[in-house]
Design a protein around this motif. Structure first.
Motif, mmCIF file in Angstrom:
data_model
loop_
_atom_site.group_PDB
_atom_site.id
_atom_site.type_symbol
_atom_site.label_atom_id
_atom_site.label_comp_id
_atom_site.label_asym_id
_atom_site.label_seq_id
_atom_site.Cartn_x
_atom_site.Cartn_y
_atom_site.Cartn_z
ATOM 1 N N ALA A 197 0.819 -1.202 0.000
ATOM 2 C CA ALA A 197 0.000 0.000 0.000
ATOM 3 C C ALA A 197 0.857 1.258 0.000
ATOM 4 C CB ALA A 197 -0.921 0.002 1.219
ATOM 5 N N GLU A 198 0.245 2.349 -0.415
ATOM 6 C CA GLU A 198 0.910 3.659 -0.306
ATOM 7 C C GLU A 198 1.120 4.034 1.150
ATOM 8 O OE1 GLU A 198 -0.166 7.506 1.188
ATOM 9 O OE2 GLU A 198 -1.792 6.330 0.332
ATOM 10 N N HIS A 199 0.230 3.578 2.015
ATOM 11 C CA HIS A 199 0.306 3.854 3.447
ATOM 12 C C HIS A 199 1.120 2.740 4.104
ATOM 13 C CE1 HIS A 199 -0.623 5.467 7.248
ATOM 14 N NE2 HIS A 199 -1.784 4.881 7.474
ATOM 15 N N GLY A 200 2.302 3.070 4.602
ATOM 16 C CA GLY A 200 3.278 2.059 4.986
ATOM 17 C C GLY A 200 2.909 1.159 6.134
ATOM 18 N N GLU A 201 1.976 1.554 6.989
ATOM 19 C CA GLU A 201 1.660 0.741 8.154
ATOM 20 C C GLU A 201 0.578 -0.290 7.887
ATOM 21 O OE1 GLU A 201 -1.317 2.721 11.137
ATOM 22 O OE2 GLU A 201 0.112 4.224 10.492
ATOM 23 N N PRO A 216 1.561 2.169 -5.015
ATOM 24 C CA PRO A 216 2.251 3.064 -5.945
ATOM 25 C C PRO A 216 2.664 2.405 -7.259
ATOM 26 C CG PRO A 216 3.054 3.429 -3.714
ATOM 27 C CD PRO A 216 2.164 2.224 -3.651
ATOM 28 N N LEU A 217 3.036 1.125 -7.213
ATOM 29 C CA LEU A 217 3.554 0.489 -8.411
ATOM 30 C C LEU A 217 2.552 -0.459 -9.070
ATOM 31 C CD1 LEU A 217 7.309 -0.036 -7.507
ATOM 32 C CD2 LEU A 217 6.163 1.890 -8.571
ATOM 33 N N THR A 218 1.282 -0.319 -8.730
ATOM 34 C CA THR A 218 0.241 -1.119 -9.376
ATOM 35 C C THR A 218 0.242 -0.977 -10.902
ATOM 36 O OG1 THR A 218 -1.230 -1.316 -7.477
ATOM 37 C CG2 THR A 218 -2.272 -1.305 -9.636
ATOM 38 N N PRO A 219 0.479 0.221 -11.471
ATOM 39 C CA PRO A 219 0.480 0.299 -12.943
ATOM 40 C C PRO A 219 1.506 -0.620 -13.597
ATOM 41 C CG PRO A 219 0.386 2.497 -11.984
ATOM 42 C CD PRO A 219 0.660 1.548 -10.859
ATOM 43 N N TYR A 220 2.559 -0.947 -12.866
ATOM 44 C CA TYR A 220 3.675 -1.685 -13.459
ATOM 45 C C TYR A 220 3.682 -3.165 -13.074
ATOM 46 C CZ TYR A 220 4.621 3.262 -12.990
ATOM 47 O OH TYR A 220 4.475 4.621 -12.975
ATOM 48 N N VAL A 221 3.181 -3.502 -11.879
ATOM 49 C CA VAL A 221 3.225 -4.900 -11.430
ATOM 50 C C VAL A 221 1.862 -5.461 -11.064
ATOM 51 C CG1 VAL A 221 5.597 -4.634 -10.605
ATOM 52 C CG2 VAL A 221 3.699 -4.278 -9.009
ATOM 53 N N GLY A 222 0.822 -4.650 -11.093
ATOM 54 C CA GLY A 222 -0.522 -5.132 -10.815
ATOM 55 C C GLY A 222 -0.949 -4.935 -9.376
ATOM 56 N N LEU A 223 -2.043 -5.585 -9.020
ATOM 57 C CA LEU A 223 -2.581 -5.523 -7.670
ATOM 58 C C LEU A 223 -1.831 -6.484 -6.747
ATOM 59 C CD1 LEU A 223 -6.374 -5.631 -8.630
ATOM 60 C CD2 LEU A 223 -5.115 -3.616 -7.819
ATOM 61 N N GLY A 224 -2.091 -6.339 -5.457
ATOM 62 C CA GLY A 224 -1.500 -7.268 -4.509
ATOM 63 C C GLY A 224 -1.884 -8.704 -4.792
ATOM 64 N N TRP A 380 6.745 9.424 1.273
ATOM 65 C CA TRP A 380 5.722 9.116 2.266
ATOM 66 C C TRP A 380 6.260 9.092 3.685
ATOM 67 C CZ3 TRP A 380 1.779 9.994 -0.477
ATOM 68 C CH2 TRP A 380 1.720 9.599 -1.806
ATOM 69 N N GLY A 381 7.573 9.158 3.830
ATOM 70 C CA GLY A 381 8.172 9.242 5.152
ATOM 71 C C GLY A 381 8.811 7.947 5.604
ATOM 72 N N ALA A 382 10.087 8.023 5.998
ATOM 73 C CA ALA A 382 10.748 6.855 6.581
ATOM 74 C C ALA A 382 10.045 6.502 7.884
ATOM 75 C CB ALA A 382 12.223 7.161 6.830
ATOM 76 N N ALA A 383 10.030 5.240 8.220
ATOM 77 C CA ALA A 383 9.182 4.744 9.306
ATOM 78 C C ALA A 383 9.335 5.516 10.615
ATOM 79 C CB ALA A 383 9.457 3.266 9.542
ATOM 80 N N ASP A 384 10.532 5.572 11.180
ATOM 81 C CA ASP A 384 10.669 6.171 12.501
ATOM 82 C C ASP A 384 10.403 7.672 12.492
ATOM 83 O OD1 ASP A 384 11.248 3.778 13.705
ATOM 84 O OD2 ASP A 384 13.403 3.960 13.381
ATOM 85 N N ALA A 385 11.017 8.388 11.558
ATOM 86 C CA ALA A 385 10.821 9.840 11.496
ATOM 87 C C ALA A 385 9.374 10.179 11.206
ATOM 88 C CB ALA A 385 11.739 10.431 10.425
#
Length: 600
Positions: A197-201, A216-224, A380-385
């Motif tokens: 997902a675009e939302h990392g958590e 984010p990369l669904t156009p290139y590799v498809g859905l989950g 979208w932001g590194a996890a801890d920061a």
């Protein structure tokens, strides 16, 4: 609230989401019979309902403790709103014990992983809630061949082998509690990434992947679901089953689009890994003096989408009453700022010429990144920061990722479930008002775009869109997975507050993404699954005939309904099985918890 089976818990709610096959939903006037459970008395009613604490059959505290010693009791509830017990499963053994207990004692069983579900399918007013957040561990598979034996169980910490370059695709196996950002942070050093997902958590193996899963990369590799190679799942009989292309193929198909908490508890997944591409990002924040200007600008943007898909562009956009924000990307050889500028310059010029748009804001910034992780952390932001940045609350109504340097949180998004916040258990946020629609090329180029989008725009808040079309999404066949077949002609998806009627008018033959759909969608079976629903229902009947697992809207949900007193009970015939109200609203179910601000 609405109807489900033979129960009627209030006035019929208006149809929020017309069927893809109907321009306007047909409102049927039904005279609902008295419940046969009530006619047969309390003993018969109890036998046909899930047990709740007021029932004599509900297990006593010592029974819970003996079978599930680590389950935590919530305590007495004057008005039932949440599960009576919660178990944080730390192993497959824990999950099997929980499923066996729920089946044996006829209590409600609900599941939660990272807690992101606007339909509140991860919640119930009674019974047992099983948390899957502790099922962690990641292992890179140098090769993967589906077999009845399945991938080896994940060990914690799982070994991370040093890889050599190879022509064959790699795979990654992980526990159901792993989030997309946690997985990709661990495997990035090997130059690979997994779809998420675009939302990392958001956890990957839970509702995200099982309902479809775009990113984010669904156009290139498809859905989950397109990347899923195997699910290991505990089914209603308490057995751990291996679901892949050669083992339990029908179950494997159903798990790839039929949604979570329906066919069993996924405890481990194996998915494709992809080489990490270089990427380029285009950002813009377009201001307008009124909502009509935003709607007109969005129509111009939508009209450009088919050409942008051909150019290899994907990304996200948000609509606010006075602002249109975008963050789009290209990958691989096209992942350069020069390529992005060439594509976007004429589009931005058109956007700047829209009436009431502030022309000086029709500009963009461009950036390049050497890898998917570099793109993700910066965008979208590194996890801890990122977790620290989102702890503060300053704007309760709007969460604008695109135009603020440091993202500002709203209460529903203030908690992350990753490193540094392990003690914070995910909780359900309740049902949210809103609806999404998959938009094909005809929809995004329809001349009615501006008018219908304007009608969908709230006084405050936002509409959320994603540009997802591309060879990765469009290549699979309509029945290769269980997602709505219209996914395979989708250019974009758009979520709106409210009933989504304008979007349905714009794309009458398209479906809705279940995870972003309306909890009270009319003709919900068709809207969420289309032609795949019948086969999904057969798999449900095969693997869970007793409905140990129940969600609404969900496959087979019409067989049960809330009785208005906190219990889930068998419906007489069921909407889908009787055909009486096929195409109506989803059953209300027993869970009436609403997200703060939702109308219900």
């Amino acid at each position: 609230m609405g109807w489900g089976g033979v129960y009627h818990c209030g006035p019929a709610r208006p149809p929020p989401f017309p069927s893809p096959s109907l321009s306007l939903p047909t409102m049927r006037s039904l005279t609902l019979s008295l419940s046969f459970l009530a006619l047969l008395g309390p003993a018969a009613a109890a036998a046909n309902c899930k047990a709740i604490p007021s029932d004599p059959s509900f297990p006593a505290a010592d029974v819970w403790k003996a079978a599930l010693p680590n389950a935590k009791a919530r305590g007495p509830q004057t008005i039932p709103t949440r599960p009576d017990y919660r178990l944080e499963a730390a192993s497959v053994v824990d999950v099997k014990a929980a499923v066996d207990f729920a089946r044996k004692h006829n209590v409600r069983l609900s599941l939660i992983t990272s807690g992101h579900d606007g339909l509140a399918r991860n919640d119930a007013p009674s019974g047992l809630l099983v948390g899957l957040e502790k099922l962690t561990g990641v292992r890179i598979e140098t090769t993967f061949t589906p077999s009845p034996k399945g991938a080896a169980p994940i060990s914690k910490p799982a070994p991370m082998p040093k890889l050599r370059k190879r022509a064959t695709p790699q795979a990654v196996t992980f526990g159901a509690g792993m989030t997309t950002q946690a997985i990709n942070d661990l495997i990035a050093k090997e130059g690979i990434y997994t779809n998420g997902a675009e939302h990392g958590e958001v956890s990957v193996a839970g509702g995200w992947a099982q309902c479809g899963g775009h990113g984010p990369l669904t156009p290139y590799v498809g859905l989950g679901v397109d990347d899923a190679l195997e699910f290991q799942v505990v089914t209603a009989d308490g057995q751990l089953r291996i679901a892949n292309a050669v083992s339990e193929p029908d179950l494997f198909w159903a798990l790839r689009g039929g949604c979570g908490s329906t066919f069993g508890v996924v405890v481990q997944a194996t998915v494709r890994a992809h080489p990490s591409p270089k990427m380029a990002v285009t950002r813009f924040t377009l201001n307008a003096t009124n909502p009509a200007g935003v709607a007109k600008a969005t129509a111009v943007l939508h009209a450009a989408f088919p050409d942008l898909v051909k150019a290899g562009v994907g990304g996200y956009y948000n609509l606010f009453p006075g602002q249109l924000t975008g963050i789009f990307h290209t990958v691989g050889e096209q992942g350069t700022s020069a390529y992005s500028q060439k594509i976007w310059a004429p589009i931005l010029a058109k956007l700047g010429g829209v009436d009431t748009v502030v022309k000086s804001t029709a500009t963009a910034t461009y950036a390049e990144f050497p890898s998917y992780k570099a793109y993700y952390d910066k965008t979208w932001g590194a996890a801890d920061a990122h977790m620290k940045a989102r702890r503060g609350l300053s704007k309760p109504d709007v969460y604008n990722w695109w135009s603020t340097p440091e993202p500002e949180a709203i209460p529903a998004l203030a908690r992350r479930h990753g490193p540094g916040e392990a003690a914070m258990l995910p909780v359900s946020g309740g049902r949210s008002d809103g609806a999404s629609r998959l938009l094909d090329a005809a929809a995004v180029t329809d001349p009615r775009n501006a008018d219908l989008i304007r009608k969908s725009m709230p006084g405050k808040g936002m509409l959320r869109g994603a540009l997802l079309g591309g060879p990765g999404l469009h290549k699979p066949g309509p029945a290769d997975t269980a997602v709505h077949p219209s996914w395979r002609s989708t250019i974009a998806t758009l979520w709106v507050p409210g009933d989504g009627a304008g979007l349905a008018e714009l794309a009458p033959k398209m479906g809705s993404y279940v995870n972003e759909g309306a909890w009270n969608a009319s003709n919900w079976q068709d809207v969420f699954w289309g032609a795949n629903y019948g086969r999904l229902e057969k798999v449900k009947e095969k693997v869970d005939p007793g409905f140990v697992f129940y969600v609404t809207p969900g496959v087979g949900a019409d067989a049960w309904a809330g009785n208005g007193k906190g219990a889930l009970c068998k419906a007489e015939g069921g909407q889908g099985r009787s055909g009486v109200v096929k195409g109506g609203f989803p059953p209300v179910g027993d869970n009436l918890n609403l997200k703060k601000g939702s109308k219900g």
